[in-house]
Design a protein around this motif. Structure first.
Motif, short mmCIF file in Angstrom:
data_model
loop_
_atom_site.label_atom_id
_atom_site.label_comp_id
_atom_site.label_asym_id
_atom_site.label_seq_id
_atom_site.Cartn_x
_atom_site.Cartn_y
_atom_site.Cartn_z
N GLN A 74 -60.34 2.05 31.02
CA GLN A 74 -60.21 2.79 29.76
C GLN A 74 -59.66 1.87 28.68
O GLN A 74 -60.06 1.93 27.52
CB GLN A 74 -59.30 4.01 29.96
CG GLN A 74 -59.98 5.11 30.77
CD GLN A 74 -58.99 5.98 31.53
OE1 GLN A 74 -57.78 5.72 31.54
NE2 GLN A 74 -59.50 7.01 32.18
N LYS A 75 -58.74 1.02 29.06
CA LYS A 75 -58.15 0.08 28.10
C LYS A 75 -59.20 -0.89 27.57
O LYS A 75 -59.10 -1.40 26.46
CB LYS A 75 -57.00 -0.68 28.78
CG LYS A 75 -56.04 -1.25 27.78
CD LYS A 75 -54.87 -1.91 28.45
CE LYS A 75 -54.16 -2.79 27.44
NZ LYS A 75 -53.13 -3.59 28.06
N ALA A 76 -60.21 -1.13 28.37
CA ALA A 76 -61.32 -1.99 27.93
C ALA A 76 -62.38 -1.19 27.19
O ALA A 76 -63.47 -1.69 26.90
CB ALA A 76 -61.93 -2.70 29.13
N GLY A 77 -62.08 0.10 26.89
CA GLY A 77 -63.01 0.94 26.14
C GLY A 77 -64.06 1.60 27.01
O GLY A 77 -65.04 2.14 26.51
N GLY A 78 -63.85 1.55 28.32
CA GLY A 78 -64.90 2.03 29.21
C GLY A 78 -64.58 3.33 29.91
O GLY A 78 -63.50 3.91 29.75
#
Lengths: 413, 419
Positions: free
Chosen positions: A69-73
């Motif tokens: 999620q932190k990588a936008g995923g």
């Protein structure tokens, strides 16, 4: 035409790369060749429970979702009777985050007791929400053991009963992982705007040191040919009577599989289908009727299901339904009807392939079937089906002794 | 050996390329939007009518939408269906509170013909008695089956109390509504809300400009000739509402408050708050109620928008014995967002997650069109999302606490439980 390239790591991991220059995202899809059919009959629901545990942290990374999620995923997974499939979708520049996470959980899980305890509860709530707390929700729990006597398709992916999930212990989890989760039992597809060499390098970096294991042999009991019509009635507090006619059909790899798919569309795929027009529109003995196939890798089912009109009886339905089946078994289908069915399949495929995620998933699935190229060939198999095939196959499948019927009788609540 | 316990470096998103569709005016109150950037043969055409469930007498809108392809004086329903299927065309009709949407999905070579069949069917519906009777019988059965689901009962109960001030927004279909309907009334509704009720048309396909003229012309006669009216203010009935279902093994919970839509200055920041709270897999509600306690298969929240307003809603189904405990935890998580600073790590995660999701919702022509439609409905351009990106980048913990304090007032919530 979907373009792709392939390579295999020394540890047995099969890798497919699909280049899509239009998307700013990357899809990392991992298919493990394990499903509910690989379960012990006393420990059913395990492949699916295990899928939940794959998000509970791996050997070097305490949490799977947060870094992604932190990588936008975003990530999710599904389990069927045949396979377990995991996917990540994230901005392309962060591809390594997904490879790092996925390779680590292929290497080994954290196996924490807390994660097991919680996910058992979550799966039990899923069992209740989807199978017990819905009208007709438990139908598949009853229909599968009626249609299958030997093959593990006789239980649903959620499991035979809640008790099997409650009883799962850590040693089961570890055994399952060590047996089924290994590079040689997986297919990885990466789709996005990259160069093949770049992908090769990244996959080598993250996956090549995962030790190889021997791909577990799959020896499943063969379901004997059904020779007699089976029937079962259950009573439920539901608003109307419902019916499920289940016919055994060929395995996924058989050329006849596609013919049965078209047959199911002809019978009950939407509002120009035969059963809709005759039983619902004309005779008004049902308020809903559909036909579809389960899409299973081993011998699957063609299902005709629906709800009876308030005044109609199961006997009336049975008579009309078999009349329609006789009609499809005795008269060759006109080209006009067949073309209509093929045209719908063509449109559906074009829309399905629009999404890069579904392309990545399908490439893995066809590779599992034997060759990812199958994704580009399938349409021509449908196109080549002619009325002769249809009548030949329908006479093999749509017959009484090949059918199991589950009736749900509505009783007052 | 690679360092597996160190995460690869993450590169944040800076910019997303938004594309605004082309606009054609159909009338003073109706437009057609066209997104040409489609790389394959697919065609999506959407006709949005001023015909939601809040329009006209109760249930008329639902009945008419179900009868749109039920036949004309020249064609029976199955002929229409066969013609569409022969072209490999799929249709879909959905109805919401404020509008109904008829969609057509097909391949480019068949688009003109398929649209002609669809538009002709919609415009010439004859409302034949036997078709109306079939529709009532089938819809009643579906209604009865759906009514058995705790999730459906909870949604209805919630709608009733959330829109307490509005008769048309709160009204519910009942079993007796399927007994009779006046064909004259169906025809009148159709005349007003379909023949003259096209709010907008949407086209996502790689057509040529000349092809587009054909499509635009086929929509024009249905274009709306006057403005529509929508509810502007929602007033809910706060408090606890329970429906007892002795046989249920789970309890459905639906709770929420009237709120706002994109036109409100707090909207974007509230979306960030509600994401942290319950709108992604790692949210506070999911972490606590599913991943820590195992009370549920899923819990989430959302901020549905209406034309002139919007509302905030929390949705879940939980074990029957833990429904009170779940409510307690929801309240606990609201209080934490008011009183405790958001850890930097979590805030950074949510910011990156939201930017990544925005990138995903702009991937491809169909996604871009959907993104556009949700701004256009509030009179904004697609470049509104550049503003969203700035808000996501700039928001801080203090602002989240402030918003939670303003909007998470437990006593103002409508809380419905069924189980």
């Amino acid at each position: 035409m979907i373009q792709f390239e392939r390579f295999t790591l020394e540890n047995g991991l099969k890798v497919i790369f699909h280049k899509d220059i239009t998307t700013p995202l990357v899809v990392v899809n991992t298919l493990f060749d394990v499903g509910a059919r690989d379960e012990d009959e006393l420990k059913t629901g395990f492949a699916h429970l295990f899928e939940h545990l794959m998000f509970g942290g791996s050997v070097n990374i305490p949490d799977f979702d947060a870094p992604l999620q932190k990588a936008g995923g975003e990530s999710n997974a599904f389990t069927s009777n045949d396979i377990t499939n995991y996917y990540d979708v994230l901005p392309a520049q962060n591809i390594e985050t997904a490879l790092w996470l996925e390779s680590d959980r292929m290497l080994s899980l954290a196996f924490t007791q807390k994660s097991l305890d919680t996910q058992k509860n979550v799966v039990i709530e899923e069992f209740k929400q989807r199978y017990l707390n819905q009208p007709y929700g438990d139908v598949w729990l009853k229909l599968r053991p009626l249609a299958y006597k030997v093959h593990p398709y006789r239980w649903a992916t959620i499991g035979k009963e809640i008790k099997h999930i409650e009883n799962a212990v850590m040693s089961d989890v570890k055994d399952f992982f060590h047996t089924f989760y290994s590079p040689s039992n997986a297919i990885l597809c990466i789709a996005g705007n990259f160069e093949f060499e770049e992908i090769k390098k990244l996959v080598h970096k993250w996956y090549s040191e995962i030790p190889s294991k021997i791909k577990p042999p799959r020896i499943l009991p063969l379901e004997p040919e059904q020779k007699k019509f089976r029937e079962k009635t259950i009573e439920r507090k539901v608003p109307s009577d419902a019916f499920y006619y289940a016919f055994k059909m060929p395995e996924r790899k058989s050329p006849d599989y596609y013919v049965v798919d078209i047959l199911s569309d002809a019978l009950g795929g939407g509002r120009s289908s035969r059963l809709y027009n005759s039983l619902q529109k004309d005779k008004k003995i049902v308020t809903e009727i559909n036909a579809y196939i389960t899409g299973s890798l081993d011998n699957g089912l063609l299902i005709i299901s629906g709800n009876l009109s308030p005044k109609a009886s199961f006997e009336e339905l049975d008579e009309c339904l078999w009349k329609e089946i006789d009609r499809i078994n005795q008269n060759e289908m006109l080209e006009k009807e067949l073309n209509r069915l093929k045209n719908k399949i063509r449109t559906a495929k074009e829309f399905q392939e629009q999404a890069v995620l579904s392309r990545a998933m399908n490439l893995c699935f066809y590779e599992l079937l034997g060759d990812a190229e199958g994704i580009n060939i399938e349409q021509s198999i449908y196109e080549n089906i002619n009325p002769k095939h249809l009548i030949e196959v329908s006479n093999k499948i749509l017959k009484k002794e090949n059918c199991s019927l589950l009736k749900v009788k509505a009783v007052q609540s | 050996m690679i360092q597996r316990n160190i995460a690869p470096k993450i590169i944040s998103l800076d910019k997303i390329n938004f594309i605004e569709p082309k606009t054609f005016q159909l009338s003073d109150y109706s437009n057609c939007f066209w997104m040409k950037e489609v790389l394959d043969e697919t065609v999506r055409i959407e006709l949005q009518f001023d015909a939601g469930t809040t329009k006209g007498e109760k249930t008329l809108s639902q009945f008419v939408s179900s009868l749109l392809l039920s036949g004309t004086n020249l064609k029976k329903s199955n002929q229409i269906q066969e013609e569409l299927d022969s072209l490999g065309a799929y249709t879909n009709i959905e109805i919401g509170l404020e509008v109904s949407i008829v969609s057509l999905f097909c391949l480019r070579k068949n688009a003109k013909e398929a649209l002609n069949i669809l538009v002709d069917a919609i415009q010439q519906v004859s409302f034949h008695e036997s078709e109306v009777q079939d529709m009532l019988r089938e819809k009643k059965q579906k209604f009865l089956i759906n009514n058995e689901k705790v999730s459906v009962s909870a949604r209805k109960e919630f709608q009733k109390h959330l829109f307490a001030n509005s008769e048309v927004y709160s009204r519910q279909t009942e079993e007796k509504d399927f007994e009779f309907v006046s064909i004259e009334k169906l025809k009148a509704f159709h005349q007003k809300h379909y023949l003259n009720g096209l709010n907008k048309a949407v086209i996502v396909a790689n057509f040529s400009d000349s092809e587009m003229i054909f499509f635009i012309n086929s929509f024009k006669s249905m274009a709306k000739k006057e403005a529509s009216s929508y509810e502007t203010v929602i007033q809910n009935k706060a408090g606890r509402f329970h429906i007892n279902k002795p046989n249920a093994v789970q309890t459905a919970i639906r709770m929420g408050i009237p709120l706002f839509n994109k036109t409100h200055p707090d909207f974007i920041d509230f979306q960030i708050l509600e994401t942290i709270f319950g709108d992604y897999f790692g949210s506070r509600l999911m972490s606590n109620i599913r991943e820590d306690k195992g009370y549920t298969y899923g819990i989430g929240c959302g901020l549905p928008e209406l034309r002139n307003t919007g509302y905030f809603v929390i949705v879940t189904e939980v074990g029957k014995d833990v429904s009170e405990a779940t409510l307690k935890e929801i309240k606990f998580e609201m209080e934490r967002l008011k009183n405790e600073p958001i850890p930097n790590e979590e805030l950074e995660l949510v910011k990156n997650y939201l930017l990544g999701q925005l990138l995903k919702s702009a991937d491809g022509a169909n996604a871009m069109m959907d993104l556009f439609l949700s701004t256009e409905m509030h009179g904004k351009k697609i470049f509104y999302y550049n503003e969203v990106i700035q808000h996501i980048k700039n928001i801080n913990s203090k602002r989240i606490n402030e918003l939670a304090t303003t909007y998470f007032d437990w006593d103002s919530f409508t809380i419905c439980t069924v189980g």
